[in-house]
Design a protein around this motif. Structure first.
Motif, PDB file in Angstrom:
ATOM      1  N   GLU A 126      -6.363   9.157  -0.298  1.00 23.58           N
ATOM      2  CA  GLU A 126      -5.459   8.534   0.867  1.00 23.58           C
ATOM      3  C   GLU A 126      -4.105   9.018   0.488  1.00 23.58           C
ATOM      4  OE1 GLU A 126      -6.437   6.518   2.913  1.00 23.58           O
ATOM      5  OE2 GLU A 126      -8.319   6.239   2.328  1.00 23.58           O
ATOM      6  N   SER A 184      -2.622  10.837   4.018  1.00 21.67           N
ATOM      7  CA  SER A 184      -1.550  10.194   4.715  1.00 21.67           C
ATOM      8  C   SER A 184      -0.626  11.362   4.889  1.00 21.67           C
ATOM      9  CB  SER A 184      -0.731   9.120   3.763  1.00 21.67           C
ATOM     10  OG  SER A 184      -0.300   9.608   2.655  1.00 21.67           O
ATOM     11  N   THR A 185      -0.461  12.553   4.124  1.00 22.28           N
ATOM     12  CA  THR A 185       0.377  13.553   4.176  1.00 22.28           C
ATOM     13  C   THR A 185      -0.117  14.438   5.374  1.00 22.28           C
ATOM     14  OG1 THR A 185       0.911  13.622   1.705  1.00 22.28           O
ATOM     15  CG2 THR A 185       1.362  15.503   3.341  1.00 22.28           C
ATOM     16  N   ARG A 206       2.483   9.513  -5.821  1.00 15.98           N
ATOM     17  CA  ARG A 206       2.725  10.749  -5.398  1.00 15.98           C
ATOM     18  C   ARG A 206       3.998  11.266  -6.609  1.00 15.98           C
ATOM     19  NH1 ARG A 206       7.423  12.914  -3.104  1.00 15.98           N
ATOM     20  NH2 ARG A 206       7.407  14.818  -1.872  1.00 15.98           N
ATOM     21  N   GLU A 223      -2.328  13.243   7.728  1.00 18.19           N
ATOM     22  CA  GLU A 223      -2.132  12.518   9.122  1.00 18.19           C
ATOM     23  C   GLU A 223      -0.916  12.516   9.606  1.00 18.19           C
ATOM     24  OE1 GLU A 223      -4.074   8.280  10.619  1.00 18.19           O
ATOM     25  OE2 GLU A 223      -2.755   8.419   8.942  1.00 18.19           O
ATOM     26  N   GLY A 224       0.331  12.452   8.807  1.00 17.21           N
ATOM     27  CA  GLY A 224       1.663  12.202   9.592  1.00 17.21           C
ATOM     28  C   GLY A 224       2.123  13.785  10.045  1.00 17.21           C
ATOM     29  N   ARG A 254       0.846  -1.214  -0.196  1.00 19.60           N
ATOM     30  CA  ARG A 254       0.033  -0.169   0.008  1.00 19.60           C
ATOM     31  C   ARG A 254       0.904   1.342  -0.019  1.00 19.60           C
ATOM     32  NH1 ARG A 254      -2.725   3.640   3.244  1.00 19.60           N
ATOM     33  NH2 ARG A 254      -4.781   3.970   2.971  1.00 19.60           N
ATOM     34  N   GLU A 255       2.049   1.336   1.017  1.00 18.31           N
ATOM     35  CA  GLU A 255       2.806   2.577   0.953  1.00 18.31           C
ATOM     36  C   GLU A 255       3.630   2.664  -0.310  1.00 18.31           C
ATOM     37  OE1 GLU A 255       3.047   4.957   3.286  1.00 18.31           O
ATOM     38  OE2 GLU A 255       1.183   3.727   3.923  1.00 18.31           O
ATOM     39  N   LEU A 283       1.260   4.456  -2.804  1.00 14.15           N
ATOM     40  CA  LEU A 283       1.235   5.660  -2.488  1.00 14.15           C
ATOM     41  C   LEU A 283       2.214   6.406  -2.797  1.00 14.15           C
ATOM     42  CD1 LEU A 283      -0.706   5.647   0.789  1.00 14.15           C
ATOM     43  CD2 LEU A 283      -1.858   6.214  -0.981  1.00 14.15           C
ATOM     44  N   ASP A 284       3.528   5.879  -2.762  1.00 12.60           N
ATOM     45  CA  ASP A 284       4.819   6.509  -3.080  1.00 12.60           C
ATOM     46  C   ASP A 284       4.814   6.472  -4.639  1.00 12.60           C
ATOM     47  OD1 ASP A 284       7.500   7.594  -2.608  1.00 12.60           O
ATOM     48  OD2 ASP A 284       7.873   5.719  -3.729  1.00 12.60           O
ATOM     49  N   ASP A 291       4.962  18.353  -0.815  1.00 10.98           N
ATOM     50  CA  ASP A 291       4.008  17.702   0.316  1.00 10.98           C
ATOM     51  C   ASP A 291       3.264  18.758   0.864  1.00 10.98           C
ATOM     52  OD1 ASP A 291       4.957  15.104  -0.229  1.00 10.98           O
ATOM     53  OD2 ASP A 291       6.176  15.084   1.726  1.00 10.98           O
TER      54      ASP A 291
END
Length: 234
Positions: free
Chosen positions: A88, A92-93, A48, A95-96, A40-41, A44-45, A132
Motif C-alpha cells: 500500500e 500510494s506513491t 515510509r 498512484e499519486g 491510514r495515511e 503509511l507515513d 519516493d
C-alpha cells in the motif's frame, strides 16, 4: 375511543424529522470515514519513515506501530500484514504520480507535447523526492530478498495506473499520426516514461557520489521533449 388531545397525524414522524435523522447519521459516517482515512495515511507515513530509516528487512509492524503512536492491534485493523502495508505504501506513491502525469498530459494539445509532459512531470515530481522514486521504482530489486511478494490481485491494482499515464498521450498521437506510423503510439509513450525514469536513475547515482550530471534537468527534459516531438511528427 381516541383522546381528543392527541391527533392521529401527530403520531407519524414528519418527513423533515426523518431527513434530520438521516442527515445526522450521514454526517457521523462521513466523520468516521475521514478519521479512518487520516489514521491510514498516518500509518503509511510512519511506515515510509521506518522503511527509509531502517530498510525493508528491518522494518517490522511493531516499529511502524510505535512510529505511528498506535498499538500493533490498531495497526492490524488497517493492514493485515507487513506485505500488505509495504504494498500500500508503494501503491500510494505510484498512484499519486500516475494522477499527476495524467493531469499534466491533459493540458497537451499534440502527441509531442503529451510525450514531453510525461517526461517533465515525472522528472519534476521525483527530483525533490528521490526517496519516493527509489521506493516506487527500485523497491522490487530488494523486495524479493526481504521475502516480500506481491499477489496477482495486487499486480492487478497496479496495471490500471499504466493506462492513466499513457492513455492521454496515446490518444493524441493517434489523432495526429499518419496512418502506418513507424512507432506504435503506446510504445512511444512508454519510451518517454522510460527516458524520465532513466534520467532519474542516473541522477540519483551520480549525485550520491558528488559528481552531478553535466546537463541540467531542464536541458535533459527539453532534449527528450524535442526528440519525442520529432519522432511523433508534432
Amino acid at each position: 375511543m381516541v383522546c381528543r388531545s392527541h391527533r392521529p397525524e401527530q403520531l407519524v414522524p414528519s418527513s423533515k424529522h426523518s431527513r434530520t435523522v438521516e442527515d445526522k447519521a450521514a454526517s457521523r459516517l462521513a466523520r468516521q470515514e475521514r478519521r479512518r482515512a487520516r489514521s491510514r495515511e498516518e500509518i503509511l507515513d510512519a511506515a515510509r519513515k521506518v522503511l527509509l530509516r531502517s530498510g525493508v528487512a528491518a522494518m517490522t509492524l511493531e516499529a511502524v506501530a510505535s512510529e505511528a503512536g498506535i498499538s500493533k492491534t490498531g495497526l492490524y485493523y488497517y493492514f493485515s500484514s507487513k506485505d500488505v502495508l509495504v504494498f500500500e505504501l508503494v501503491f500510494s506513491t505510484l498512484e499519486g504520480h500516475a494522477q499527476a502525469v495524467q493531469a499534466a498530459v491533459a493540458n497537451a494539445e499534440t502527441g509531442g507535447e503529451a510525450l514531453g509532459a510525461i517526461v517533465r512531470e515525472t522528472v519534476h515530481a521525483f527530483t525533490a523526492q528521490m526517496d519516493d522514486f527509489r521506493l516506487a521504482f527500485m523497491f522490487g530489486q530488494v523486495a524479493g530478498s526481504a521475502g516480500i511478494q506481491w499477489s496477482a490481485e495486487q499486480f492487478a491494482r497496479i496495471r490500471p495506473l499504466n493506462a492513466m499515464i499513457f492513455s492521454g498521450a496515446v490518444a493524441l498521437i493517434e489523432k495526429g499520426q499518419a496512418v502506418g506510423g513507424k512507432i506504435e503510439p503506446r510504445l512511444l509513450a512508454f519510451l518517454a516514461y522510460l527516458s524520465a525514469i532513466g534520467l532519474l536513475t542516473m541522477k540519483g547515482m551520480v549525485e550520491a557520489q558528488g559528481d552531478p550530471l553535466v546537463y541540467s534537468d531542464e536541458n535533459l527534459i527539453n532534449g527528450f521533449t524535442k526528440l519525442f516531438a520529432a519522432v511523433d511528427g508534432s
